[in-house]
Scaffold this motif. Sequence first.
Motif, mmCIF file in Angstrom:
data_model
loop_
_atom_site.group_PDB
_atom_site.id
_atom_site.type_symbol
_atom_site.label_atom_id
_atom_site.label_comp_id
_atom_site.label_asym_id
_atom_site.label_seq_id
_atom_site.Cartn_x
_atom_site.Cartn_y
_atom_site.Cartn_z
ATOM 1 N N ASP A 21 0.853 -1.186 0.000
ATOM 2 C CA ASP A 21 0.000 0.000 0.000
ATOM 3 C C ASP A 21 0.895 1.245 0.000
ATOM 4 O OD1 ASP A 21 -1.620 2.144 0.709
ATOM 5 O OD2 ASP A 21 -2.946 0.890 1.932
ATOM 6 N N LEU A 22 0.992 1.893 -1.165
ATOM 7 C CA LEU A 22 1.911 3.029 -1.285
ATOM 8 C C LEU A 22 1.369 4.305 -0.645
ATOM 9 C CD1 LEU A 22 3.422 2.526 -4.844
ATOM 10 C CD2 LEU A 22 4.343 1.844 -2.637
ATOM 11 N N THR B 177 14.987 8.567 5.233
ATOM 12 C CA THR B 177 16.060 8.897 4.299
ATOM 13 C C THR B 177 16.430 7.670 3.463
ATOM 14 O OG1 THR B 177 17.648 8.405 6.046
ATOM 15 C CG2 THR B 177 17.030 10.716 5.757
ATOM 16 N N GLY B 178 15.882 6.531 3.853
ATOM 17 C CA GLY B 178 16.121 5.307 3.100
ATOM 18 C C GLY B 178 15.037 4.293 3.406
ATOM 19 N N LEU B 179 14.911 3.309 2.494
ATOM 20 C CA LEU B 179 13.930 2.242 2.694
ATOM 21 C C LEU B 179 14.640 0.901 2.672
ATOM 22 C CD1 LEU B 179 11.051 3.143 0.179
ATOM 23 C CD2 LEU B 179 10.841 3.090 2.678
ATOM 24 N N TYR C 81 9.401 -3.505 -10.291
ATOM 25 C CA TYR C 81 8.526 -3.366 -9.115
ATOM 26 C C TYR C 81 9.175 -2.449 -8.076
ATOM 27 C CZ TYR C 81 5.562 -4.943 -5.208
ATOM 28 O OH TYR C 81 4.696 -4.998 -4.139
ATOM 29 N N LEU C 82 10.448 -2.697 -7.797
ATOM 30 C CA LEU C 82 11.163 -1.901 -6.783
ATOM 31 C C LEU C 82 11.354 -0.451 -7.242
ATOM 32 C CD1 LEU C 82 13.763 -4.635 -5.801
ATOM 33 C CD2 LEU C 82 11.911 -3.784 -4.349
ATOM 34 N N ASN C 83 11.634 -0.281 -8.535
ATOM 35 C CA ASN C 83 11.804 1.089 -9.066
ATOM 36 C C ASN C 83 10.529 1.906 -8.903
ATOM 37 O OD1 ASN C 83 14.412 0.737 -9.785
ATOM 38 N ND2 ASN C 83 13.988 0.205 -11.930
ATOM 39 N N PHE C 84 9.393 1.231 -9.141
ATOM 40 C CA PHE C 84 8.103 1.925 -9.011
ATOM 41 C C PHE C 84 7.896 2.397 -7.563
ATOM 42 C CE2 PHE C 84 3.444 1.970 -8.354
ATOM 43 C CZ PHE C 84 3.092 2.882 -9.331
ATOM 44 N N ILE C 85 8.204 1.511 -6.618
ATOM 45 C CA ILE C 85 8.048 1.863 -5.191
ATOM 46 C C ILE C 85 8.921 3.074 -4.873
ATOM 47 C CG2 ILE C 85 8.482 1.077 -2.803
ATOM 48 C CD1 ILE C 85 8.030 -1.824 -3.850
ATOM 49 N N GLU C 86 10.166 2.986 -5.290
ATOM 50 C CA GLU C 86 11.132 4.049 -4.986
ATOM 51 C C GLU C 86 10.675 5.392 -5.558
ATOM 52 O OE1 GLU C 86 15.766 3.464 -4.738
ATOM 53 O OE2 GLU C 86 15.120 3.737 -6.803
ATOM 54 N N LYS C 87 10.180 5.343 -6.780
ATOM 55 C CA LYS C 87 9.746 6.575 -7.450
ATOM 56 C C LYS C 87 8.514 7.173 -6.763
ATOM 57 C CE LYS C 87 9.791 8.048 -12.160
ATOM 58 N NZ LYS C 87 9.408 7.614 -13.485
#
Length: 423
Positions: free
Chosen positions: A310-311, A324-326, A396-402
């Motif tokens: 859930d973003l 500052t990081g995930l 998938y991870l890039n989308f979360i990060e963005k």
Amino acid sequence: MAAIVVIGAQWGDEGKGKIIDYLAADADFVVRFHGGNNAGHTIINSKGKFSLHLIPSGIFNPRTKNIISNGLVLDLRVLIKEIEEVEKAGIKVAGRLFISPRAHLIMPYHRLLDALYEEAKGKGKTGTTGRGIGPAYADKVSYNGIRLGELMNPKLFTEKLKAQLLLKNKILKALGSSPLKQHLIEKDFAEYRKKVQPYILETFETLNNAIDKNKNIVFEGAQGVFLDNDWGTYPYVTASSILSGGLTHNAGIAPQKIKNVLGVAKAYTTRVGQGPFPTEQSNGIGDQLREVGKEFGATTGRPRRCGWLDLELLRFAAKINGFTGLAITKLDVLDNFSEIKVAAYYEYKGKKVSYESLETMDLGKIKPVYKKFNGWKSSTKGLSKLGQLPKEAKQYLNFIEKQIDVPIKYISTGGGRSETIKV
Ligand code: GDP
Ligand code: IMO
Ligand code: MG
């Protein structure tokens, strides 16, 4: 690394213990700063598999000192048992564990009241862990608590216990429970006093000096943002302040001293206990996540409710904590899904809405709007290099990060310490 706060970004059990054990390899101090033995932090390393409820997750690294700060509520029976278990695995605890005399005690009546309050609320219960957490914190803020430091003064402890039992036994009797006997509690606590006395130390000065000297310090969050007493899904929350900002009152650290805040989130979402969960999958998908992810509570053994990532929640968590990081954990659990969904935002009555604008009861009514991803259908279990990840997993991870606008710094591909990708 310097000082870093590690915060659960969902409803707890995100894999904080695993990530902290990994970070602790370089840590001078690991500090638990709130909650109690409602927490269950699983660690798998060369010493074995452990579920820590009170001892900080740095205990397995010989050079790391471990602090239990003033912000905790302590069930000494559980703490002593945990110390014995860790020692049995060959870990030296003496001289490496320090407990604040300001920490409050969970008393036997707190555990009883926890159960009685839940029973009285019936269907509206919170679904607590039954460890007496809420009643112990309630006594703390209403000046009825007993601190660890006070236990060390037998006369004071006897007086305070007497006053509390006068009150608490009336409540217990009124709620149909048997009254507690002072001499029996005193006998147990005399034993606890002897056993915990060597660990008690006010570490305010030591910790603040260590921060000023840029030592590596990991502040070990418990639970998760959406169980926070103020900003979580009240009343389906826990009693403590979970957020990074709580460090000042929970551990005596001024806010500007902390520059690094790591949010830990599973690649999907879980929750134990009652309360709204917009992306919950009460279907085969939820069952598959539970089965593959072994989603059963480390503290109570209860099956965890499971659903998609859930973003909207993660964005809120990032903002309120200043992530500052995930660290994204349990990526491997998604290995066999042909389609993976993620809630990109919420809609309510046809309009885009934010988490914080909603009452808890309305959170159950919103519609998560999903984005779909193709699964990678191959094993990521145990991978430790970014380049080894399948392209769909990277997407998938890039989308979360963005979407969250916070860099992913760690990806966890298994419960073991080495099953980690440092980005
Ligand atoms: P915590 O409360 O945040 O420390 O998390 P818990 O220990 O309660 O729950 C996390 C569970 O997931 C534990 O059983 C861990 O061993 C396990 N775990 C952590 N990271 C990973 C991972 O990347 N993959 C898998 N498969 N399991 C993981
Ligand atoms: P870690 O640190 C998941 C939940 C309980 C319940 C609510 C209130 O392992 O992530 P409490 O006993 O605190 O009064 O219960 O909070 N809860 C947790 N859920 N992980 C935890 O800790 C939790 N600690 C409390 O299930 O819904
Ligand atoms: Mg846990």
